[in-house]
Design an enzyme around this catalytic site. Structure first.
Site, short mmCIF file in Angstrom:
data_model
loop_
_atom_site.label_atom_id
_atom_site.label_comp_id
_atom_site.label_asym_id
_atom_site.label_seq_id
_atom_site.Cartn_x
_atom_site.Cartn_y
_atom_site.Cartn_z
N ASP A 127 2.47 2.55 2.78
CA ASP A 127 2.43 3.13 3.83
C ASP A 127 3.79 2.89 4.60
O ASP A 127 4.40 1.90 4.31
CB ASP A 127 1.41 2.54 4.86
CG ASP A 127 -0.08 3.08 4.22
OD1 ASP A 127 -0.14 4.13 3.62
OD2 ASP A 127 -1.11 2.45 4.61
N CYS B 112 0.90 -1.09 -0.14
CA CYS B 112 0.15 -0.03 0.05
C CYS B 112 0.86 1.17 0.10
O CYS B 112 0.35 2.42 -0.14
CB CYS B 112 -0.79 0.07 1.32
SG CYS B 112 0.10 -0.25 2.75
N CYS C 89 -1.44 -4.76 7.80
CA CYS C 89 -0.92 -3.59 8.20
C CYS C 89 -0.30 -3.67 9.79
O CYS C 89 0.42 -2.73 10.12
CB CYS C 89 -2.42 -2.66 8.56
SG CYS C 89 -3.40 -2.69 7.23
N CYS D 185 -2.94 3.90 7.22
CA CYS D 185 -4.27 3.62 7.39
C CYS D 185 -4.57 3.73 9.11
O CYS D 185 -3.68 3.51 9.94
CB CYS D 185 -4.96 2.29 6.68
SG CYS D 185 -4.11 0.96 7.44
FE1 FES Z 1 -1.35 0.40 4.51
FE2 FES Z 1 -2.90 -0.49 6.26
S1 FES Z 1 -3.34 -0.11 3.84
S2 FES Z 1 -0.87 -0.11 6.52
#
Ligand code: FES
Length: 131
Positions: A35, A33, A103, A58
């Site tokens: 992140d 994602c 996550c 998120c």
């Molecule tokens: Fe990226 Fe949760 S969607 S860490």
């Protein structure tokens, strides 16, 4: 879809920030994602004495980083390596939706990575240059 504990940590994340003079600082990312988590630890006598982090992610990522920071505060490094996993972090939040389990990898991965870095640095210091 999120438990009350996830929402509570998401709304009031604990230990946000970066330690001024950390023992170790690591950044990890979640490739699926994009992140990321920047984690700083203070380590004294083989024990985590402070933990702070900055996170771009998120709600589940924020909540897992927050609860993980509480779980490891004061813990010996071996306990963190042996007992803090993506599953134990998710359990501390009363679970995550299956599609959000990845996550919690960032918090567990950053903690384990930071301890490995720290141990590598200690080993390098003790081995020193050969005479
Ligand atoms: Fe990226 Fe949760 S969607 S860490």
């Amino acid at each position: 879809m999120y438990t009350e504990k996830v929402m509570e940590h998401f709304n009031n994340p604990r230990n946000i920030g970066i330690i001024a003079e950390p023992t170790v600082l690591v950044q990890v990312g979640e490739p699926s994602c994009g992140d990321s988590l920047l984690l700083s630890l203070k380590i004294e006598n083989d024990r985590i004495t402070d933990v702070k982090y900055k996170i771009y992610g998120c709600g589940a990522a924020i909540a897992t980083a927050s609860v993980a920071s509480e779980m490891v505060m004061g813990l010996p490094l071996d306990d963190v390596m042996n007992n803090i996993t993506d599953m134990t972090i998710a359990d501390a939040l009363d679970g995550l939706p299956p599609e959000k389990m990845h996550c919690s990898n960032m918090a567990a991965g950053a903690l384990h990575g930071a301890i490995r870095e720290y141990r590598k640095a200690i080993a390098a210091k003790h081995s020193g240059p050969a005479n």
